[in-house]
Design an enzyme around this catalytic site. Sequence first.
Site, PDB file in Angstrom:
ATOM      1  N   GLY A 467      -6.574  53.815 -31.523  1.00  0.00           N
ATOM      2  CA  GLY A 467      -6.580  54.579 -32.771  1.00  0.00           C
ATOM      3  C   GLY A 467      -7.446  53.880 -33.801  1.00  0.00           C
ATOM      4  O   GLY A 467      -7.990  52.794 -33.550  1.00  0.00           O
ATOM      5  N   GLY A 469      -7.534  52.731 -37.780  1.00  0.00           N
ATOM      6  CA  GLY A 469      -6.847  52.556 -39.058  1.00  0.00           C
ATOM      7  C   GLY A 469      -7.900  52.460 -40.142  1.00  0.00           C
ATOM      8  O   GLY A 469      -9.103  52.387 -39.848  1.00  0.00           O
ATOM      9  N   GLU A 470      -7.437  52.432 -41.372  1.00  0.00           N
ATOM     10  CA  GLU A 470      -8.354  52.342 -42.512  1.00  0.00           C
ATOM     11  C   GLU A 470      -9.136  51.045 -42.474  1.00  0.00           C
ATOM     12  O   GLU A 470     -10.289  50.955 -42.835  1.00  0.00           O
ATOM     13  CB  GLU A 470      -7.506  52.481 -43.784  1.00  0.00           C
ATOM     14  N   PHE A 471      -8.514  49.968 -41.946  1.00  0.00           N
ATOM     15  CA  PHE A 471      -9.140  48.645 -42.012  1.00  0.00           C
ATOM     16  C   PHE A 471      -9.840  48.237 -40.719  1.00  0.00           C
ATOM     17  O   PHE A 471     -10.470  47.192 -40.659  1.00  0.00           O
ATOM     18  CB  PHE A 471      -8.073  47.597 -42.329  1.00  0.00           C
ATOM     19  N   GLY A 472      -9.693  49.036 -39.689  1.00  0.00           N
ATOM     20  CA  GLY A 472     -10.329  48.659 -38.427  1.00  0.00           C
ATOM     21  C   GLY A 472      -9.616  49.355 -37.293  1.00  0.00           C
ATOM     22  O   GLY A 472      -8.763  50.224 -37.503  1.00  0.00           O
ATOM     23  N   GLU A 473     -10.003  48.921 -36.080  1.00  0.00           N
ATOM     24  CA  GLU A 473      -9.417  49.606 -34.926  1.00  0.00           C
ATOM     25  C   GLU A 473      -7.970  49.190 -34.674  1.00  0.00           C
ATOM     26  O   GLU A 473      -7.566  48.107 -35.032  1.00  0.00           O
ATOM     27  CB  GLU A 473     -10.232  49.270 -33.675  1.00  0.00           C
ATOM     28  N   ASP A 585       5.348  57.471 -48.191  1.00  0.00           N
ATOM     29  CA  ASP A 585       4.405  58.225 -47.346  1.00  0.00           C
ATOM     30  C   ASP A 585       5.076  58.569 -46.011  1.00  0.00           C
ATOM     31  O   ASP A 585       4.482  58.435 -44.949  1.00  0.00           O
ATOM     32  CB  ASP A 585       3.147  57.390 -47.120  1.00  0.00           C
TER      33      ASP A 585
END
Length: 828
Positions: A467, A469-473, A585
């Site tokens: 997947g 993510g916002e910061f990396g894989e 969230d």
Amino acid sequence: MEQNQNNWLLTSWISNEGASRIFIELKFTLRDCNSLPGGLGTCKETFNVYYFESDDADGRNVKENQYIKIDTIAADESFTELDLGDRVMKLNTEIRDVGPLTKKGFYLAFQDVGACIALVSVRVYYKKCPSVIRNLALFPDTITGADSSQLLEVSGSCVNHSVTDEPPKMHCSAEGEWLVPIGKCMCKAGYEEKNSTCQVCRPGFFKASPQSPSCSKCPPHSYTHEEASTSCLCEEHYFRRESDPPTMACTTPSPISIVKKGKIAKNSISLSWQEPDRPNGIILEYEIKYFEKDQETSYTIIKSKETKITVDGLKPASTYIFQIRARTAAGYGGFSRRFEFETSPVSVAASSDQSQIPIIAVSVTVGVILLAVVIGFLLSGSCCDHGCGWASSLRAVAYPSLIWRCGYSKAKQDPEEEKMHFHNGHIKLPGVRTYIDPHTYEDPNQAVHEFAKEIEASCITIERVIGAGEFGEVCSGRLKLPGKREFPVAIKTLKVGYTEKQRRDFLGEASIMGQFDHPNIIHLEGVVTKSKPVMIVTEYMENGSLDTFLKKNDGQFTVIQLVGMLRGIASGMKYLSDMGYVHRDLAARNILINSNLVCKVSDFGLSRVLEDDPEAAYTTRGGKIPIRWTAPEAIAFRKFTSASDVWSYGIVMWEVVSYGERPYWEMTNQDVIKAVEEGYRLPSPMDCPAALYQLMLDCWQKDRNSRPKFDEIVSMLDKLIRNPSSLKTLVNASSRVSNLLVEHSPLGSGAYRSVGEWLEAIKMGRYTEIFMENGYSSMDAVAQVTLDSNSCKGMNHLVKGGASPTSPCFRMDIRLEGSCADWRRPAL
Ligand code: AMP
């Protein structure tokens, strides 16, 4: 005194009432012939008794010779002149019986052929065994048989609220006595025998089967408020297996019954206990609660994964109360009873301390040496410089006590044990188990190392990307910690070229996650911060995020499975809210699901959660918010609380039951905000149990204080799971229409006088004409729309006819409360 006397006395017709043998009792007086002056030749001392059978009273004209003689009756005692003078009446009693009788009745006749006789009474009777209840069976009045030695077999009927065990029978003798009972009845379940009747079990009592002798009090932790209960329901959080008999107590993970004291010192007490006999699943840990005697308001809780512990930091010569409970995936069991142990007094301890001085001196020396060696090792390179397994095994040989720590360069005092102190119900510092905002740390690195273990990168094998993510894989892989088996993990990486803020935010999630320990919260294994890439390592959830998983498996699960998922999420959320953590969230995309369908809450963060979430949109007041999942007060004035998390939970429920449908479909965020403000709520998903949809609506109460709390949600779902039939009632389509049009309408019930007015109110005025053309000219007609495919076709036409290319049918659908759900879903 005349010759040839022949006097007859005839009774009226006597019904034999079904008897086939009758008895005749005669009482009479008779004069002794010898006492008569002269005329002895005609005097008689007997008389005759006859009978004649007939079905009705027509025997008056029967001739004397048709009568059948029963007997000639003689007197045992006769009276004389003398007796007359003394006025002594010598009464004779004679009884005769006649049978078998074959007709309905008979006449009796008495023939006097010259006796001086007074017939004082004639009693005609038959014999019966009187109605009786024996062995809970009712035996009716039974007339004896015709034969004097005959036994009649009679069947009994079970009394009210009883059932046959073996068919009840008795025997009626010719003398009218009941003999030889066979078989019996038993009070049915819910009733008990009292005074030969079946009495209902009172509320609080039950009888499970006819065989149980009497109503019993509900076993511990169960109840019934009904009469005639056949079983008792478990109290909340208590359970009974299906295979358990109803006489068995409901249990939580069963309480620990035996706690033994081990070594006792002036400041510490060692305890050990046995695993509960019937644990409700695998025991994850034990919680040890203790306090000084009579100071219960101030207690401490320690956790242990083992069945023994040494509790230290105690006062000398003081009595402490200990209670222990186990935790499984189902939750905590009950606390054990209280165990009281006393620490040693100071004087004893002091003397023994003195006696131990040489030992202490040796220990200190050895300790200092060991410390030096350990520091030497740490300085000479990290544990896993040459491969994790090698380094750890080397250390394991040299310093066995360090085995489990290898692989972590920072470890908590003892991760197997945690201590929490409570005072008056509030958690006390230190060792507080409420959520601590990592922002409160000046140095974010300190926060991450406070709450997360550092893992050596060489212990991790990355296998594949799963997947983004916002910061990396996000990758899947394996973690092999020394002394432990290798196991699968998920690894979030921080991409190269990050800013310091990004690193801080990225690790912020680990600082939060590391504070949680719950089966429905994603578990943090540790972080890699000492080498690059920076990584967060968590348990691996085979089925990935819940929304994608449900979309892939549309319609594949039973309602119980779905409710099980929701129960898990609610349980995780209860834990978070108890810790004082507001998620902000909560959405199906932020729930992960493993191969056992266990759902775990994930995606923790601070401001970054919402920055990171593609669903989050900027509001007019600034800040990003996932509008569709967020409570109105959180959107309007950023009032994020556990109650706003409950609103989001309601949306998650909707997502789960509709297998990953997007809440409010393609409505724009602005329209969603407006619709919700106006009182509109998402319609029930298709085939949704009414109880679940009601819970959703409860979570979406405008007043946040009226929403259920997470613990209430967990209990409610538990109840549904325990009573699956309660999930069988589905939301009814037409009731859904009126429900949405009326209850959630800001204008209130009956406010719409026409379809036009209603459509205007829901900003759909432009469709009025099309509604009219299609026959929906009154509110009644609109409310009649059902799942019937014809009306759906109508609506299809209707909506298409009026919809602009971008203002799709679903809006109409929502307002009509999913009535055309069959049609809408494939279209979307
Ligand atoms: P996140 O940045 O946490 O939203 O993760 C992005 C995606 O990675 C998720 O939507 C999941 O598909 C996947 N993922 C994240 N954590 C895990 C995990 N622990 N196990 C399996 N998949 C995960």
